[in-house]
Motif scaffolding. Structure first.
Motif, PDB file in Angstrom:
ATOM      1  N   LEU A   1      31.495  -6.072   1.643  1.00 28.18           N
ATOM      2  CA  LEU A   1      32.663  -6.722   2.239  1.00 28.18           C
ATOM      3  C   LEU A   1      32.237  -7.922   3.083  1.00 28.18           C
ATOM      4  O   LEU A   1      32.864  -8.991   3.020  1.00 28.18           O
ATOM      5  CB  LEU A   1      33.423  -5.703   3.097  1.00 28.18           C
ATOM      6  CG  LEU A   1      34.793  -6.123   3.629  1.00 28.18           C
ATOM      7  CD1 LEU A   1      35.748  -6.421   2.485  1.00 28.18           C
ATOM      8  CD2 LEU A   1      35.363  -5.027   4.517  1.00 28.18           C
ATOM      9  N   LEU A   2      31.161  -7.761   3.840  1.00 27.87           N
ATOM     10  CA  LEU A   2      30.673  -8.874   4.651  1.00 27.87           C
ATOM     11  C   LEU A   2      30.181 -10.031   3.785  1.00 27.87           C
ATOM     12  O   LEU A   2      30.338 -11.197   4.142  1.00 27.87           O
ATOM     13  CB  LEU A   2      29.550  -8.401   5.572  1.00 27.87           C
ATOM     14  CG  LEU A   2      29.976  -7.805   6.915  1.00 27.87           C
ATOM     15  CD1 LEU A   2      28.769  -7.276   7.671  1.00 27.87           C
ATOM     16  CD2 LEU A   2      30.725  -8.818   7.766  1.00 27.87           C
ATOM     17  N   GLU A   3      29.586  -9.716   2.638  1.00 25.16           N
ATOM     18  CA  GLU A   3      29.146 -10.775   1.725  1.00 25.16           C
ATOM     19  C   GLU A   3      30.343 -11.551   1.179  1.00 25.16           C
ATOM     20  O   GLU A   3      30.287 -12.777   1.041  1.00 25.16           O
ATOM     21  CB  GLU A   3      28.328 -10.175   0.581  1.00 25.16           C
ATOM     22  CG  GLU A   3      26.976  -9.631   1.016  1.00 25.16           C
ATOM     23  CD  GLU A   3      26.106  -9.245  -0.162  1.00 25.16           C
ATOM     24  OE1 GLU A   3      25.757 -10.132  -0.967  1.00 25.16           O
ATOM     25  OE2 GLU A   3      25.782  -8.051  -0.299  1.00 25.16           O
ATOM     26  N   VAL A   4      31.419 -10.823   0.867  1.00 20.68           N
ATOM     27  CA  VAL A   4      32.645 -11.477   0.395  1.00 20.68           C
ATOM     28  C   VAL A   4      33.218 -12.347   1.508  1.00 20.68           C
ATOM     29  O   VAL A   4      33.597 -13.503   1.291  1.00 20.68           O
ATOM     30  CB  VAL A   4      33.683 -10.430  -0.070  1.00 20.68           C
ATOM     31  CG1 VAL A   4      35.002 -11.117  -0.436  1.00 20.68           C
ATOM     32  CG2 VAL A   4      33.156  -9.636  -1.259  1.00 20.68           C
ATOM     33  N   TYR A   5      33.273 -11.801   2.719  1.00 15.66           N
ATOM     34  CA  TYR A   5      33.785 -12.556   3.860  1.00 15.66           C
ATOM     35  C   TYR A   5      32.926 -13.786   4.139  1.00 15.66           C
ATOM     36  O   TYR A   5      33.446 -14.850   4.502  1.00 15.66           O
ATOM     37  CB  TYR A   5      33.821 -11.673   5.101  1.00 15.66           C
ATOM     38  CG  TYR A   5      35.015 -10.737   5.174  1.00 15.66           C
ATOM     39  CD1 TYR A   5      36.192 -11.007   4.469  1.00 15.66           C
ATOM     40  CD2 TYR A   5      34.985  -9.588   5.953  1.00 15.66           C
ATOM     41  CE1 TYR A   5      37.278 -10.156   4.535  1.00 15.66           C
ATOM     42  CE2 TYR A   5      36.078  -8.727   6.039  1.00 15.66           C
ATOM     43  CZ  TYR A   5      37.224  -9.019   5.317  1.00 15.66           C
ATOM     44  OH  TYR A   5      38.301  -8.182   5.395  1.00 15.66           O
ATOM     45  N   ALA A   6      31.619 -13.650   3.990  1.00 15.30           N
ATOM     46  CA  ALA A   6      30.725 -14.788   4.238  1.00 15.30           C
ATOM     47  C   ALA A   6      31.041 -15.945   3.294  1.00 15.30           C
ATOM     48  O   ALA A   6      31.050 -17.114   3.699  1.00 15.30           O
ATOM     49  CB  ALA A   6      29.270 -14.357   4.069  1.00 15.30           C
ATOM     50  N   LEU A   7      31.325 -15.636   2.039  1.00 16.25           N
ATOM     51  CA  LEU A   7      31.700 -16.671   1.073  1.00 16.25           C
ATOM     52  C   LEU A   7      33.047 -17.291   1.431  1.00 16.25           C
ATOM     53  O   LEU A   7      33.234 -18.510   1.351  1.00 16.25           O
ATOM     54  CB  LEU A   7      31.746 -16.070  -0.339  1.00 16.25           C
ATOM     55  CG  LEU A   7      30.386 -15.755  -0.962  1.00 16.25           C
ATOM     56  CD1 LEU A   7      30.543 -14.775  -2.122  1.00 16.25           C
ATOM     57  CD2 LEU A   7      29.707 -17.034  -1.450  1.00 16.25           C
ATOM     58  N   GLU A   8      33.984 -16.437   1.829  1.00 12.16           N
ATOM     59  CA  GLU A   8      35.315 -16.941   2.180  1.00 12.16           C
ATOM     60  C   GLU A   8      35.242 -17.815   3.438  1.00 12.16           C
ATOM     61  O   GLU A   8      35.907 -18.852   3.532  1.00 12.16           O
ATOM     62  CB  GLU A   8      36.277 -15.783   2.396  1.00 12.16           C
ATOM     63  CG  GLU A   8      37.728 -16.220   2.499  1.00 12.16           C
ATOM     64  CD  GLU A   8      38.702 -15.057   2.519  1.00 12.16           C
ATOM     65  OE1 GLU A   8      39.895 -15.314   2.770  1.00 12.16           O
ATOM     66  OE2 GLU A   8      38.281 -13.893   2.313  1.00 12.16           O
ATOM     67  N   ILE A   9      34.439 -17.396   4.401  1.00 11.25           N
ATOM     68  CA  ILE A   9      34.263 -18.185   5.629  1.00 11.25           C
ATOM     69  C   ILE A   9      33.669 -19.554   5.308  1.00 11.25           C
ATOM     70  O   ILE A   9      34.094 -20.584   5.853  1.00 11.25           O
ATOM     71  CB  ILE A   9      33.363 -17.416   6.623  1.00 11.25           C
ATOM     72  CG1 ILE A   9      34.184 -16.336   7.334  1.00 11.25           C
ATOM     73  CG2 ILE A   9      32.733 -18.343   7.644  1.00 11.25           C
ATOM     74  CD1 ILE A   9      33.368 -15.451   8.252  1.00 11.25           C
ATOM     75  N   GLN A  10      32.703 -19.590   4.398  1.00 14.70           N
ATOM     76  CA  GLN A  10      32.111 -20.872   4.002  1.00 14.70           C
ATOM     77  C   GLN A  10      33.139 -21.760   3.309  1.00 14.70           C
ATOM     78  O   GLN A  10      33.145 -22.979   3.503  1.00 14.70           O
ATOM     79  CB  GLN A  10      30.914 -20.628   3.079  1.00 14.70           C
ATOM     80  CG  GLN A  10      29.716 -20.029   3.783  1.00 14.70           C
ATOM     81  CD  GLN A  10      28.606 -19.687   2.808  1.00 14.70           C
ATOM     82  OE1 GLN A  10      27.744 -20.514   2.512  1.00 14.70           O
ATOM     83  NE2 GLN A  10      28.605 -18.467   2.314  1.00 14.70           N
ATOM     84  N   MET A  11      34.012 -21.146   2.515  1.00 10.85           N
ATOM     85  CA  MET A  11      35.069 -21.913   1.847  1.00 10.85           C
ATOM     86  C   MET A  11      36.008 -22.534   2.879  1.00 10.85           C
ATOM     87  O   MET A  11      36.354 -23.721   2.804  1.00 10.85           O
ATOM     88  CB  MET A  11      35.856 -21.016   0.890  1.00 10.85           C
ATOM     89  CG  MET A  11      37.001 -21.730   0.177  1.00 10.85           C
ATOM     90  SD  MET A  11      37.942 -20.630  -0.903  1.00 10.85           S
ATOM     91  CE  MET A  11      38.810 -19.621   0.325  1.00 10.85           C
ATOM     92  N   HIS A  12      36.433 -21.736   3.880  1.00 12.41           N
ATOM     93  CA  HIS A  12      37.325 -22.253   4.914  1.00 12.41           C
ATOM     94  C   HIS A  12      36.628 -23.300   5.777  1.00 12.41           C
ATOM     95  O   HIS A  12      37.281 -24.224   6.286  1.00 12.41           O
ATOM     96  CB  HIS A  12      37.836 -21.111   5.797  1.00 12.41           C
ATOM     97  CG  HIS A  12      38.741 -20.151   5.074  1.00 12.41           C
ATOM     98  ND1 HIS A  12      39.695 -20.579   4.164  1.00 12.41           N
ATOM     99  CD2 HIS A  12      38.850 -18.797   5.128  1.00 12.41           C
ATOM    100  CE1 HIS A  12      40.348 -19.528   3.690  1.00 12.41           C
ATOM    101  NE2 HIS A  12      39.844 -18.440   4.251  1.00 12.41           N
ATOM    102  N   THR A  13      35.310 -23.177   5.924  1.00 10.27           N
ATOM    103  CA  THR A  13      34.551 -24.196   6.657  1.00 10.27           C
ATOM    104  C   THR A  13      34.557 -25.509   5.882  1.00 10.27           C
ATOM    105  O   THR A  13      34.754 -26.583   6.462  1.00 10.27           O
ATOM    106  CB  THR A  13      33.093 -23.729   6.890  1.00 10.27           C
ATOM    107  OG1 THR A  13      33.102 -22.503   7.633  1.00 10.27           O
ATOM    108  CG2 THR A  13      32.303 -24.771   7.664  1.00 10.27           C
ATOM    109  N   GLN A  14      34.362 -25.425   4.557  1.00  7.67           N
ATOM    110  CA  GLN A  14      34.387 -26.626   3.719  1.00  7.67           C
ATOM    111  C   GLN A  14      35.753 -27.298   3.733  1.00  7.67           C
ATOM    112  O   GLN A  14      35.856 -28.528   3.774  1.00  7.67           O
ATOM    113  CB  GLN A  14      34.001 -26.273   2.276  1.00  7.67           C
ATOM    114  CG  GLN A  14      32.527 -26.010   2.068  1.00  7.67           C
ATOM    115  CD  GLN A  14      32.193 -25.741   0.595  1.00  7.67           C
ATOM    116  OE1 GLN A  14      33.084 -25.714  -0.265  1.00  7.67           O
ATOM    117  NE2 GLN A  14      30.924 -25.544   0.312  1.00  7.67           N
TER     118      GLN A  14
END
Length: 445
Positions: free
Chosen positions: A194-207
């Motif tokens: 779940l944290l790995e999925v969130y990490a990707l989503e967080i990077q997307m929102h950062t971009q």
């Protein structure tokens, strides 16, 4: 990934534990082994001969086994490097059928991961997507949930790197659902994934600079306690959190989060630690901290790293409030510094902060200073001087007023109403002291 790295697992790392038998079976194994190594030896200089050899090996092997699997891997690599993508995909589809019985689960997973890393370098998104779709379908059929998740995460990372946010969002929804219970809540037993999925989503929102969603998701990640994630994953999350605080102008929190991100990347042995260390230095300067970011036990070993030296020189000039030296270092290394879009975004804020500090230091011993004098000393225009002075007075970092007619700054120790208040307080103190003295005199009689 280099070809040598990709080939390493061909020569070991696992053992099929078969016993070589006498007779026809033993002879066939030796024959297949010879064909494999002869073909492999010729694949650089005579790739056509190598392709023929590997194909003949697959045909000769009576049952799907070790050597056929290895031959198919080589065929996938050769055709991919020759840009014969249809043939590479065709051989890969055949190779996936071997993973059920011909080789061990660990070896097949390692091989699939390596092949996916190889094909991810393609500039052909349709081929890459077809390759991943083929892999994921085979993994679903084999009910290999662990590798299915890892493969999807690898695909999501590629969509992120290529800025394909629509595809990424769709895939992240699918992955998030796979980490939920039947009731639709997050399955804490799958906290690491779940944290790995969130990490990707967080990077997307950062971009995409979607700070609202980024902040909500960041707080969710900080609340997950059941996971034991790889430090690199938490390093990513902390880095994105720090960038979020930077966008809000909260330099102190950004400074703290960048340090945590650096520490986690360092623990993971990730090269990203150097980049984040640069960001830590940037946040440190913006927070106007007097603490040297390289004084800590974790950062000290990197002080003399060639990629960090420029930033340490900037920090030194910044802490000395030496605007001339700061600009000299910046101009001498402008390309290496300005190549980073994130640093470039905030560099003007750093220069503004340093100019402000240098200006305060310059005028501290004067009661009246002309704009022209400040302009010459700081090597900035008089318009910039006036803009800095206005901001410093509004922020109460300077006690004074601007005389626009004469283009100068009038400094005083405190605003007039504060001076009057202090004077009144002083008078009252004298009166109280006199009254106390009179009472003491009276009591003595």
């Amino acid at each position: 990934m280099s070809d040598d790295d990709f080939m390493m697992e061909d020569e070991g790392d696992f053992d099929f534990d078969y016993e070589e038998e006498d007779g026809e079976d033993g002879e066939q194994i030796v024959d297949l082994e010879n064909i494999y190594y002869n073909s492999k030896a010729s694949k650089e200089d005579e790739p056509e001969e190598a392709i023929k050899g590997f194909n003949s090996l697959v045909e000769k092997e009576e049952e799907q086994g070790e050597w056929g699997f290895k031959a198919l891997k080589q065929l996938v690599k050769i055709h991919f490097r020759r840009n014969e993508l249809d043939k590479a995909l065709e051989h890969y589809q055949t190779l996936l059928t071997y993973t059920r019985t011909a080789v061990t689960r660990n070896y097949s997973e390692k091989s699939i991961n390596n092949i996916l890393d190889l094909v991810s370098s393609t500039s052909n998104p349709e081929f890459m997507e077809a390759f991943y779709d083929t892999t994921l379908k085979a993994l679903e059929d084999a009910r290999n949930e662990r590798l299915w998740m890892r493969t999807n995460l690898k695909l999501a990372k590629m969509w992120l790197d290529r800025g394909l946010h629509f595809k990424l969002e769709t895939l992240l929804r699918k992955l998030h659902k796979a980490c939920q219970t039947e009731s639709g809540t997050d399955d804490q037993s799958k906290g690491t994934h779940l944290l790995e999925v969130y990490a990707l989503e967080i990077q997307m929102h950062t971009q995409t600079r979607n700070n609202k969603k980024l902040k909500d998701l960041y707080m969710q990640c900080m609340d997950i306690k059941s996971a034991i994630p790889h430090p690199r994953i938490m390093g990513i999350i902390r880095e994105c959190g720090a960038k979020m605080y930077m966008s809000e102008g909260n330099w102190q929190l950004a400074n703290t989060e960048f340090f945590e991100s650096f520490r986690l990347y360092d623990e993971a042995g990730s090269f990203q630690r150097i980049q984040v260390l640069k960001y830590l230095v940037l946040a440190n300067m913006l927070s106007e901290s007097e603490i040297d970011p390289f004084d800590s036990q974790e950062t000290k070993p990197y002080r003399n790293d060639p990629q960090i030296t420029v930033m340490t020189n900037l920090v030194g000039a910044y802490q000395r409030k030496d605007l001339t030296e700061f600009q000299r270092v910046l101009n001498a290394n402008r390309t290496s510094i300005m190549d980073d879009a994130f640093i470039r975004t905030y560099l003007d804020d750093v220069i503004l902060a340093l100019q402000s500090q240098a200006l305060v230091k310059l005028v501290s011993s004067y009661s009246r200073v002309s704009f022209q004098f400040i302009s010459e000393q700081l090597n900035i225009s008089t318009d910039e001087v006036q803009r800095l002075l206005v901001n410093l007075i509004l922020d109460e970092k300077l006690k004074g007023e601007i005389d626009q007619v004469n283009q100068r700054l009038e400094l005083f120790s405190a605003p007039s109403h504060l001076r009057y208040a202090a004077f009144s307080k002083w008078i009252n103190s004298i009166k109280e002291l006199q009254a106390y003295a009179q009472r003491q005199t009276s009591s003595s009689y």
